[in-house]
Design an enzyme around this catalytic site. Structure first.
Site, PDB file in Angstrom:
ATOM      1  CG  ASP A 110      44.891  16.659  21.103  1.00  0.00           C
ATOM      2  OD1 ASP A 110      44.702  16.144  22.223  1.00  0.00           O
ATOM      3  OD2 ASP A 110      44.721  16.066  20.021  1.00  0.00           O
ATOM      4  CG  HIS A 111      45.576  18.101  28.323  1.00  0.00           C
ATOM      5  ND1 HIS A 111      46.944  18.001  28.501  1.00  0.00           N
ATOM      6  CD2 HIS A 111      45.093  18.490  29.525  1.00  0.00           C
ATOM      7  CE1 HIS A 111      47.254  18.285  29.753  1.00  0.00           C
ATOM      8  NE2 HIS A 111      46.155  18.600  30.393  1.00  0.00           N
ATOM      9  NE  ARG A 112      43.731  13.326  21.557  1.00  0.00           N
ATOM     10  CZ  ARG A 112      43.223  13.009  20.374  1.00  0.00           C
ATOM     11  NH1 ARG A 112      42.685  11.826  20.198  1.00  0.00           N
ATOM     12  NH2 ARG A 112      43.261  13.857  19.375  1.00  0.00           N
ATOM     13  CB  ILE A 136      50.273  20.069  24.097  1.00  0.00           C
ATOM     14  CG1 ILE A 136      50.906  19.995  22.709  1.00  0.00           C
ATOM     15  CG2 ILE A 136      50.780  21.286  24.849  1.00  0.00           C
ATOM     16  CD1 ILE A 136      50.310  20.932  21.717  1.00  0.00           C
TER      17      ILE A 136
END
Ligand code: CAO
Length: 464
Positions: free
Chosen positions: A436-438, A440
Site C-alpha cells: 500500500d503506497h499510502r 510504504i
C-alpha cells in the site's frame, strides 16, 4: 369508460397472463403497457388504446386469455387538466389499495397528450404479432423478461443477466430490478461494489450473439472473495516490487531435513522457511505489519506475527491465518500449515480462522510462474507472492568487471575471460511484494525485499 380487450394476436389462443403492469387507479397514457401475455413462442405487452385511469382490472396473473378477452376498464381522460387531478386522486387510491408505496409497474414516463379515440381501431394484428412484439422467451440464453422490464432495466443500468427472477419460470419482474438496485447500493455502502463509486460499468454484452455460450455459477467462496478483492484493489494504491533470492543453500538444507521431517509424517515446503524469513523482516520493518487507521492519520502497528496464507481450493481462494509464526519451529509450522490447508480444502474453516493476520503470503511456487502482482489483503498493507524456484547461471568468484562503474553499463566484451571464477547453477526463488503506497515508500519496500533476499540466501540468519 373504455373496455380494453385482447386484440388480434395472430394464431394464438388461451395465452397466459404473466404480468399485470398496472394497478387500479393508475394513470396510463396512450400505448402504455397494461398486461404482459406469453405463449410458448413469445412474450408481448398489451398497450392501452387511450389515456386514462385504470377503473377495473379484469384479469389476474395466471389467467388464460384469447382475442377479445376483457383486460381492463379504463376511465378515459379527455383533457390534460382533468387528467392531472385524476392522476393525484388515482395515485392516492392506488396506494390505499396496494397498501404499499407503489405499484408493480415502473414509474410512468412524462405524460403525453391524450390521443384521439380513433386509434382504438389501430391494426393490432400488425403491431402485436409475435415477431413485432420482440419475442424473448424462446431465445435460449437470454434472461426471461418482458419488453417493459427489459426497457426498465436499461433505464436503471441493471444487467438483466445478473437479476434473479422471482416470477413464474424465473421471469424477471419490475420488483426484481428494484431489489437488485437496492442490494447494489447496500453493497456499495459497505464498500463492496462499484455501485455509487463513480466507476463506469463494464457494458453488458450479449455473448450469445457471437457463438454458443453456457453459464456457470460462481462458487460461494468466489462470491465472497470477489468483492473483497475488488474492495482492496479499489481502495489501495498498489505497487509491486519484484526481487529474488539465491536459495541454493536453503534448498540443500531442506533436502537434508527431508528424512527427519518424514519421521514426523511431515513435508517441508520452501514456504515454511519463507514464513520464518518474513517474520524477521516484519520485526525489523514494523510498517509492513501495520494498518492505516480509518481516520487516515495514524498507523496501527500490530505487535504479533500472524500470517495469512493464501490457499487454493476447488471452490476458490481462501486465506486462513497461521498465528504466532515467530514462536513456532519449522516442524510445528509444517504440521499446522498442512492441517490448515486441508481444513480449507474440506471447507471446514471457521470464520475466526480467517481473521487477524498482519501480513499475507501467496505461494504459487508449486505451480509455476516467474512473477505476479498479488492484491494486498486490506486492511493489511503488504503481501508477498512466491513464484517458482528456477535454476539460473550465476557468476561466482572475483568480479571481472570494472568495479568503479555500474555493472549494467559494462558491455560483455569488457568481461575478462581469464579472470578466475565461473558461472554456477544456482537455485533462484523469485518473489513479488505488493504494498500500500499510502503507508510504504518504494525505497522502504526495496529495503524490505533486499533483506528478505539476504535472509533466504543465508538460512543461518533465520536462526538468529
Ligand atoms: N518453487 C518450486 N517448487 C515449490 C515452490 C517454489 N517456490 N513452493 C513449493 N514448491 C513445491 C513443493 O516443494 C512441493 O514439491 P514436492 O511435492 O516435490 O514436495 C510442491 O511444489 C507442491 O507444494 P504445495 O503448493 O503443495 O505446498 P506449499 O507448502 O508450497 O503451499 C499452499 C501450500 C497451501 C500455500 C499451496 O498449496 C497453495 O494453495 N498455493 C496456492 C495459493 C494461491 O492460489 N495463491 C494465489 C492467490 S492470488 O489469486
Amino acid at each position: 369508460m373504455l373496455e380494453i380487450r385482447v386484440p388480434d394476436i395472430g394464431d394464438f389462443d388461451e395465452v397466459e397472463v404473466v404480468e399485470i403492469l398496472v394497478a387500479k387507479g393508475d394513470r396510463v397514457e396512450f400505448e402504455d403497457p397494461l398486461v404482459s401475455i406469453e405463449s410458448e413462442k413469445a412474450t408481448m405487452e398489451i398497450p392501452s388504446t387511450a389515456a386514462g385511469v385504470v377503473a377495473e382490472l379484469r384479469v389476474a396473473e395466471g389467467d388464460r386469455v384469447s382475442e377479445g378477452s376483457l383486460l381492463v376498464v379504463l376511465d378515459v381522460v379527455m383533457d390534460e387538466s382533468v387528467a392531472q387531478s385524476d392522476k393525484t386522486e388515482a395515485s392516492e387510491e392506488a396506494k390505499k389499495d396496494s397498501g404499499s408505496e407503489g405499484s408493480d409497474r415502473p414509474p410512468s414516463p412524462a405524460p403525453e397528450p391524450a390521443r384521439p379515440d380513433h386509434v382504438e381501431r389501430a391494426d393490432f394484428r400488425r403491431e402485436l404479432s409475435p415477431a413485432a412484439a420482440n419475442p424473448v422467451a424462446d431465445r435460449s440464453g437470454l434472461p426471461h423478461a418482458s419488453p417493459l422490464v427489459r426497457r426498465y432495466a436499461r433505464e436503471l443500468g441493471v444487467p438483466l443477466a445478473q437479476a434473479e427472477g422471482t416470477g413464474g419460470h424465473g421471469r424477471i419482474l419490475v420488483d426484481d430490478l428494484r431489489r437488485q438496485v437496492r442490494e447494489r447500493f447496500a453493497e456499495g455502502d459497505a464498500g463492496g461494489a462499484t455501485a455509487g463509486s463513480g466507476i463506469p460499468r463494464v457494458p453488458e454484452i450479449d455473448h450469445a450473439a457471437f457463438g454458443p455460450v453456457r453459464k456457470e455459477k460462481l462458487t460461494r467462496i468466489q462470491k465472497v472473495s470477489g468483492p473483497v478483492l475488488q474492495r482492496s484493489w479499489l481502495n489501495i494504491p498498489h505497487v509491486t516490487q519484484h526481487d529474488e533470492a539465491d536459495v541454493t543453500v536453503l534448498e540443500g538444507f531442506r533436502r537434508d531435513s527431508r528424512e527427519a521431517a518424514s519421521e514426523h509424517g511431515l513435508k517441508l515446503s520452501p514456504l515454511l522457511f519463507v514464513m520464518k524469513a518474513v517474520v524477521i523482516a516484519l520485526y525489523e520493518f514494523p510498517s509492513f505489519r501495520a494498518s492505516l487507521a480509518a481516520e487516515g492519520d495514524h498507523l496501527v502497528i500490530k505487535e504479533y506475527f500472524h500470517l495469512g496464507i493464501a490457499v487454493d481450493t476447488d471452490q476458490g481462494l481462501v486465506v486462513p491465518v497461521v498465528r504466532d509464526v515467530d514462536q513456532k519451529g519449522i516442524f510445528e509450522l509444517a504440521a499446522e500449515l498442512n492441517a490448515t490447508a486441508e481444513r480449507a480444502r474440506a471447507r471446514k474453516l471457521a470464520p475466526d480462522d480467517l481473521k487477524g493476520a498482519c501480513f499475507t503470503i501467496s505461494s504459487l511456487g508449486g505451480i509455476g510462474g516467474t512473477a505476479f502482482t498479488p492484491i494486498v489483503n486490506a486492511p493489511e498493507v503488504g503481501i508477498l507472492g512466491l513464484s517458482k524456484t528456477r535454476v539460473q547461471a550465476v557468476w561466482r568468484g572475483p568480479s571481472p568487471l570494472d568495479l568503479t562503474r555500474d555493472s549494467e553499463s559494462v558491455s560483455p566484451s569488457e568481461i575478462d575471460p581469464s579472470a578466475e571464477g565461473r558461472f554456477e547453477p544456482r537455485l533462484i526463488l523469485p518473489f513479488s511484494l505488493s504494498y500500500d503506497h499510502r503507508v510504504i515508500d518504494g525505497a522502504l519496500a526495496a529495503r524490505f525485499t533486499s533483506r528478505l533476499s539476504r535472509l533466504l540466501s543465508d538460512p543461518t540468519q533465520l536462526l538468529l
